[in-house]
Design an enzyme around this catalytic site. Structure first.
Site, PDB file in Angstrom:
ATOM      1  N   GLU A 160       0.833  -1.215   0.000  1.00 39.70           N
ATOM      2  CA  GLU A 160       0.000   0.000   0.000  1.00 39.70           C
ATOM      3  C   GLU A 160       0.860   1.255   0.000  1.00 39.70           C
ATOM      4  O   GLU A 160       0.406   2.332  -0.339  1.00 39.70           O
ATOM      5  CB  GLU A 160      -0.971   0.016   1.195  1.00 39.70           C
ATOM      6  CG  GLU A 160      -0.420   0.496   2.517  1.00 39.70           C
ATOM      7  CD  GLU A 160       0.500  -0.497   3.203  1.00 39.70           C
ATOM      8  OE1 GLU A 160       1.708  -0.221   3.254  1.00 39.70           O
ATOM      9  OE2 GLU A 160       0.024  -1.542   3.680  1.00 39.70           O
ATOM     10  N   HIS A 169       5.967   0.536  11.872  1.00 37.79           N
ATOM     11  CA  HIS A 169       5.922  -0.661  11.012  1.00 37.79           C
ATOM     12  C   HIS A 169       7.237  -0.933  10.296  1.00 37.79           C
ATOM     13  O   HIS A 169       7.405  -1.996   9.692  1.00 37.79           O
ATOM     14  CB  HIS A 169       4.796  -0.556   9.985  1.00 37.79           C
ATOM     15  CG  HIS A 169       3.439  -0.473  10.600  1.00 37.79           C
ATOM     16  ND1 HIS A 169       2.959  -1.452  11.447  1.00 37.79           N
ATOM     17  CD2 HIS A 169       2.466   0.466  10.520  1.00 37.79           C
ATOM     18  CE1 HIS A 169       1.741  -1.101  11.859  1.00 37.79           C
ATOM     19  NE2 HIS A 169       1.430   0.051  11.316  1.00 37.79           N
ATOM     20  N   ASP A 213      -0.766   2.695  19.196  1.00 35.39           N
ATOM     21  CA  ASP A 213      -1.378   2.784  17.862  1.00 35.39           C
ATOM     22  C   ASP A 213      -2.303   1.574  17.664  1.00 35.39           C
ATOM     23  O   ASP A 213      -2.046   0.497  18.208  1.00 35.39           O
ATOM     24  CB  ASP A 213      -0.268   2.775  16.807  1.00 35.39           C
ATOM     25  CG  ASP A 213      -0.783   3.007  15.393  1.00 35.39           C
ATOM     26  OD1 ASP A 213      -0.665   4.147  14.906  1.00 35.39           O
ATOM     27  OD2 ASP A 213      -1.290   2.042  14.773  1.00 35.39           O
ATOM     28  N   HIS A 268      -2.547  -0.334  15.200  1.00 31.61           N
ATOM     29  CA  HIS A 268      -1.875  -1.431  14.495  1.00 31.61           C
ATOM     30  C   HIS A 268      -0.680  -1.954  15.285  1.00 31.61           C
ATOM     31  O   HIS A 268       0.021  -1.173  15.939  1.00 31.61           O
ATOM     32  CB  HIS A 268      -1.406  -0.952  13.116  1.00 31.61           C
ATOM     33  CG  HIS A 268      -2.521  -0.438  12.249  1.00 31.61           C
ATOM     34  ND1 HIS A 268      -2.872   0.903  12.218  1.00 31.61           N
ATOM     35  CD2 HIS A 268      -3.359  -1.086  11.409  1.00 31.61           C
ATOM     36  CE1 HIS A 268      -3.891   1.047  11.366  1.00 31.61           C
ATOM     37  NE2 HIS A 268      -4.208  -0.135  10.868  1.00 31.61           N
ATOM     38  N   ASP A 327      -5.332   5.942  16.125  1.00 32.29           N
ATOM     39  CA  ASP A 327      -6.278   5.265  15.225  1.00 32.29           C
ATOM     40  C   ASP A 327      -7.143   4.231  15.954  1.00 32.29           C
ATOM     41  O   ASP A 327      -7.983   3.577  15.326  1.00 32.29           O
ATOM     42  CB  ASP A 327      -5.585   4.650  13.994  1.00 32.29           C
ATOM     43  CG  ASP A 327      -4.213   4.085  14.284  1.00 32.29           C
ATOM     44  OD1 ASP A 327      -3.854   3.969  15.480  1.00 32.29           O
ATOM     45  OD2 ASP A 327      -3.495   3.747  13.319  1.00 32.29           O
ATOM     46  N   TYR A 374      -6.186   8.421  11.432  1.00 32.87           N
ATOM     47  CA  TYR A 374      -6.607   8.764  10.067  1.00 32.87           C
ATOM     48  C   TYR A 374      -7.993   9.370   9.998  1.00 32.87           C
ATOM     49  O   TYR A 374      -8.470   9.675   8.912  1.00 32.87           O
ATOM     50  CB  TYR A 374      -6.470   7.512   9.179  1.00 32.87           C
ATOM     51  CG  TYR A 374      -5.062   6.952   9.319  1.00 32.87           C
ATOM     52  CD1 TYR A 374      -3.987   7.592   8.706  1.00 32.87           C
ATOM     53  CD2 TYR A 374      -4.792   5.869  10.160  1.00 32.87           C
ATOM     54  CE1 TYR A 374      -2.692   7.145   8.889  1.00 32.87           C
ATOM     55  CE2 TYR A 374      -3.497   5.408  10.345  1.00 32.87           C
ATOM     56  CZ  TYR A 374      -2.453   6.053   9.719  1.00 32.87           C
ATOM     57  OH  TYR A 374      -1.167   5.626   9.919  1.00 32.87           O
TER      58      TYR A 374
END
Ligand code: SS9
Ligand code: ZN
Length: 343
Positions: free
Chosen positions: A118, A160, A196, A198, A285, A324
């Protein structure tokens, strides 16, 4: 508390993110930080300072040199090869393929150094990633120099990114380098707390075999959420690092109650570990209206989380990660920082 922030984040603004089989405007976009800056100013949280130049010493300590060279030269090589668009990885070394030989052709090199397609690289991505790192380093130096806490308004985010792979909008792991800098300053034990939505796969991977850096992450269960291939509860570290990795994967729809219980558990473990400083991977997020996430935290919950984190009483560097729901990202981020300060 002071904020460290560089305008050079703007140099990274890909046109395209591959999502649902279409190219869309990336969720991780420059305007995110405008909302955070506006809220910081509105609340008068403290000085906002541009960082000095990045210090590559600690970066080289932790990050693969071939990977750094790739990031620095990828755009020119991509253009030299006649590619028309932005850099998007097509194929990556999957199961039973070889990773002991790095392809020469840029399309192959991109796949070698990428774990999620992505994320696009553009002309200014390397400069922006360095400026993001510089903000994290500046915040770390403020805290090492005696400040109770500092906020690195990093963009692009970092958690990440591993020592040799980009993806999930991240290129250089700012939080990991900030933690390593505390170690280089002589602190024997550091904790990284990743709130976060994720899983912080990059940070986990970097410190997985180390007993001197505790990593704890609260996140969407990887059975249901990116990064999918890491972040399960049974990943507890290896070798010297056995027991120094803590994952709290949670289900779709998780509200603040159970999330806060996981946070309290992580906090208790960090206290027991005897960390002398804390780096927080601050993504917001987990917010209920985040377009790519599935927890149900509301804005006041972020302030409460900040208060709980402050309870550790540790010198703390906050590094911005995701978030986001653009209109709420400023309020939610500043709520964590204010909650921390008020405690
Ligand atoms: C959206 C999926 C995006 C990557 C998410 C990275 C979050 C970084 N279609 N996957 S905090
Ligand atoms: Zn995230």
């Amino acid at each position: 508390m002071k904020t460290c922030f560089s305008e050079d984040h703007r140099l990274h603004f890909p046109q395209a993110e591959l999502a649902g089989g279409q190219f869309v405007t990336p969720y991780e976009r420059p305007s995110r930080v405008e909302y955070i800056l506006a809220r910081l100013k509105e609340r008068g949280l403290g000085e906002i300072e541009a960082p000095g130049p990045v210090d590559m010493g600690p970066v080289h300590q932790l990050i693969d040199h071939g990977y750094l060279e790739f990031l620095e030269t990828a755009w020119d090589a991509w253009k030299a090869a006649g590619m028309a668009g932005e850099i998007i990885a097509a194929g990556v070394p999957a199961r039973r393929m070889r990773t002991d030989r790095i392809p020469r052709y840029i399309d192959g090199r991109v796949g070698y150094y990428c774990h999620a397609s992505e994320t696009a690289i553009t002309r200014g991505t390397w400069s922006a990633a360095l400026s993001s790192m510089a903000s994290a380093q500046s915040a770390q130096r403020a805290v090492a120099g005696g400040a109770r806490a500092a906020f690195a308004l990093c963009r692009p985010p970092g958690h990440h990114a591993t020592s040799d792979q980009y993806g999930g909008y991240c290129f250089l792991n700012n939080a990991a380098v900030a933690a390593e800098m505390f170690r280089l300053d002589g602190a024997p034990r550091i904790a990284v707390l990743d709130i976060d939505f994720h899983h912080g796969n990059g940070t986990q991977d970097i410190f997985y075999a180390r007993g001197d850096v505790l990593f704890a992450s609260l996140h969407g269960d990887p059975m249901e959420a990116y990064p999918y291939f890491l972040g399960h509860a049974d990943e507890r570290g290896t070798g010297e690092g056995e027991g120094a990795n803590l994952n709290y994967p949670m289900q779709p729809g998780t509200p603040y109650g159970p999330w806060a219980e996981a946070l309290d558990d992580a906090i208790a473990r960090i206290r027991r570990f005897g960390a002398e400083a804390l780096v927080v991977s601050l993504g917001v997020d987990a917010y209920k209206d985040d377009p790519i996430s599935f927890f149900r935290l509301d804005s006041p919950d972020f302030a409460d989380a900040g208060r709980r984190i402050a309870g550790l009483g540790l010198p703390t560097v906050f590094c911005m990660e995701g978030g986001y729901a653009i209109e709420a990202v400023g309020v939610n981020t500043v709520n964590v920082l204010e909650g921390f300060e008020d405690a």
